[in-house]
Design an enzyme around this catalytic site. Structure first.
Site, PDB file in Angstrom:
ATOM      1  N   ASP A   1      34.816 -31.617  13.894  1.00 26.04           N
ATOM      2  CA  ASP A   1      34.764 -32.975  13.361  1.00 26.04           C
ATOM      3  C   ASP A   1      36.019 -33.310  12.555  1.00 26.04           C
ATOM      4  OD1 ASP A   1      34.096 -35.441  12.156  1.00 26.04           O
ATOM      5  OD2 ASP A   1      31.977 -34.997  12.418  1.00 26.04           O
TER       6      ASP A   1
ATOM      7  N   HIS B   1      36.054 -36.873  10.437  1.00 26.55           N
ATOM      8  CA  HIS B   1      35.543 -37.171   9.091  1.00 26.55           C
ATOM      9  C   HIS B   1      36.549 -36.841   7.987  1.00 26.55           C
ATOM     10  CE1 HIS B   1      34.987 -32.862   8.502  1.00 26.55           C
ATOM     11  NE2 HIS B   1      34.527 -33.057   7.285  1.00 26.55           N
TER      12      HIS B   1
ATOM     13  N   HIS C   1       0.818  -1.226   0.000  1.00 32.56           N
ATOM     14  CA  HIS C   1       0.000   0.000   0.000  1.00 32.56           C
ATOM     15  C   HIS C   1       0.841   1.262   0.000  1.00 32.56           C
ATOM     16  CE1 HIS C   1      -2.170  -3.222   2.271  1.00 32.56           C
ATOM     17  NE2 HIS C   1      -3.153  -2.891   1.463  1.00 32.56           N
TER      18      HIS C   1
ATOM     19  N   HIS D   1      36.727 -36.893   3.004  1.00 31.90           N
ATOM     20  CA  HIS D   1      37.425 -36.086   1.996  1.00 31.90           C
ATOM     21  C   HIS D   1      38.640 -36.805   1.388  1.00 31.90           C
ATOM     22  CE1 HIS D   1      34.838 -32.818   3.089  1.00 31.90           C
ATOM     23  NE2 HIS D   1      35.322 -32.714   4.303  1.00 31.90           N
TER      24      HIS D   1
ATOM     25  N   ASP E   1      30.803 -32.874   2.055  1.00 27.91           N
ATOM     26  CA  ASP E   1      30.149 -32.663   3.357  1.00 27.91           C
ATOM     27  C   ASP E   1      28.635 -32.637   3.234  1.00 27.91           C
ATOM     28  OD1 ASP E   1      32.437 -32.491   4.985  1.00 27.91           O
ATOM     29  OD2 ASP E   1      32.763 -30.411   4.402  1.00 27.91           O
TER      30      ASP E   1
HETATM   31 FE1  FES Z   1       0.245  -2.167   3.596  1.00 22.13          FE
HETATM   32 FE2  FES Z   1       2.864  -2.543   3.699  1.00 22.13          FE
HETATM   33  S1  FES Z   1       1.767  -0.745   3.209  1.00 22.13           S
HETATM   34  S2  FES Z   1       1.353  -4.031   3.995  1.00 22.13           S
HETATM   35 FE    FE Z   2      34.339 -31.603   5.765  1.00 21.51          FE
END
Ligand code: FES
Ligand code: FE
Length: 437
Positions: A203, A206, A103, A211, A357
């Site tokens: 970790d 792993h 709005h 890897h 990962d």
């Molecule tokens: Fe109405 Fe933002 S102006 S929801």
């Molecule tokens: Fe890793």
């Protein structure tokens, strides 16, 4: 009804699988972790000028992080106060205000409701002062890293970082400061937000397995999974508020980056000499290593590989991943760009190590009624926690899950505590509880 204390057995290092899939627990996490703890928002280097902004998330709440006229930084919910439409649809930019697409209400940089179309139609009860943007109550920076907190009763950011600030200073308190090279890469993965956070916090286990193929391709030969087991390989750290990190001193930190960024050799030598002067020789040894770390709850980094990541929860099994390159502000623009390419080669959305990962995180979804029951284990190194004369926090070996256990200890304290006062009380004895077990 959730029995929170049943979810995490901090003493024995186990967790209920429920924390990875249960919607009720997830909602409690949003309330008692993401609307209470300090959440990483951005770095000051990404919003240097008046009006610069980035849009990010605190939990699932979208926020606009905005540089003010006086140089300070504020953060606001990215949501119109009229009927709740999203206000800013860009990820980043520069603006002195935003008008809502619905709005047309318009908000100024300091959050005030600046103009309302057809405002004479509202009547005398309408007070424009009351309808400004909802502001994040606490925004503070440490070494240029900007964090926000929805709970005005939280300790200050420096206190929240606690023992970990000492470690961050080693790589972030450089002359000229650190910067994040943006914009961040973004991707969505099918995982719970705690899976990547616990991986980055500690970790080591792993690396030699998950890897192995990438390391063989990059280094010529993959080190065996046992390569990080001896004491002189490094250590892991946990701290009061669940942050943790691991430091490997046996590997040269920027080994993945130096081929395209050879200047890093020299920058590292200079930094090492500075840290030796400021913090002593033991601290200086950490400078040439590679670190993995997570700041509770959802910010992770790899020093040496120079990436910083945020794991934004989008539900119990969905995460938005944001990845930035860490650079020093005084580096040339050319080097920063090469660094960005090199870091993303490994840890960007399609990075070689990232792909390894993410595959594991995706596969940890705990789907299936029976699969989702029972507990998970992070007992490695349990009972071997120690303090050190030089390094703050509580330490464990480099091949240890001490940092994960510390993460889940604080996680459970957060879920069980209705406010920060209770949380402070619950964590007062964190160190002796760990060391006495
Ligand atoms: Fe109405 Fe933002 S102006 S929801
Ligand atoms: Fe890793």
């Amino acid at each position: 009804m959730v029995d929170i204390r049943e979810l995490v057995d901090a003493k024995n290092g186990t967790q209920s699988r429920r924390i990875f899939w249960d919607r009720e627990i997830y909602e409690l996490e949003m309330q008692r972790i993401f609307a209470r703890c300090w959440i990483f928002l951005t770095h000051e280097s990404l919003i240097p000028e008046f009006g610069d902004f980035v849009v990010t998330r605190m939990g699932e709440d979208e926020v606009i992080v905005w540089r003010q006229r006086d140089g300070s930084i504020k953060a606001f919910l990215n949501n119109c106060t009229h009927r709740g439409a999203k206000l800013c649809t860009a990820e980043a930019g520069n603006s002195r205000g935003f008008s809502c697409s619905y709005h047309g209400w318009a908000f100024a940089v300091e959050g005030k409701l600046a103009s309302v179309p057809c405002d004479s139609a509202y009547g005398p009860l309408f007070d424009r002062q009351e309808w400004g943007l909802r502001e994040v109550p606490l925004v503070q920076s440490y070494q240029g890293f900007v964090f926000g907190c929805m709970d005005a009763g939280a300790p200050g950011l420096k206190d929240y970082l606690g023992d970990i600030a000492w470690y961050l200073d080693i790589w972030a308190d450089v002359p000229g400061g650190i910067e994040l090279v943006g914009p961040p890469s973004r991707s969505i993965i099918q995982a719970n937000w705690k899976s990547p956070t616990e991986n980055f916090i500690g970790d080591t286990y792993h690396v030699g397995w998950t890897h192995a193929s990438v390391m063989a391709a990059v280094l010529g030969q993959a080190p065996p999974q046992t390569a990080w087991m001896s004491e002189d390989q490094g250590f892991h750290v946990t701290s009061r508020y669940g942050h943790g990190l691991g430091v490997s001193t046996a590997f040269y930190g920027p080994m993945m980056l130096v081929e395209s960024c050879p200047e890093l050799h020299e920058a590292l030598a200079v930094r090492q000499a500075q840290v030796e002067q400021e913090k002593g020789p033991e601290a200086a040894k950490l400078v040439s290593g590679i670190w993995d770390g997570s700041l509770f709850p959802n910010c992770s980094y790899l020093y040496g590989a120079n990436v910083l990541k945020v794991w934004n929860p989008m539900g119990p099994d969905k995460v938005e991943v944001m990845t930035w390159t860490i650079a020093e502000r005084n580096m040339s623009d050319d080097l920063k760009q090469r660094l960005k390419v090199a870091t993303h080669r490994y840890f960007g959305t399609a990075g070689m190590l990232e792909s390894d990962d993410i595959d594991n995180f995706d596969n940890s979804a705990n789907r299936g009624y029976v699969t989702r029951q029972g507990r998970l284990n992070c007992q490695m190194g349990l009972g071997q926690e120690r303090e050190d004369d030089v390094f703050p926090g509580v330490l464990g070996d480099y091949m240890s899950e001490v940092a994960q256990r510390g993460f889940y200890r604080f996680y459970a304290d957060c879920l069980a505590s209705p406010n920060w006062q209770d949380l402070e009380e619950a964590t007062t004895r964190w160190k002796s509880d760990l060391l006495d077990q």
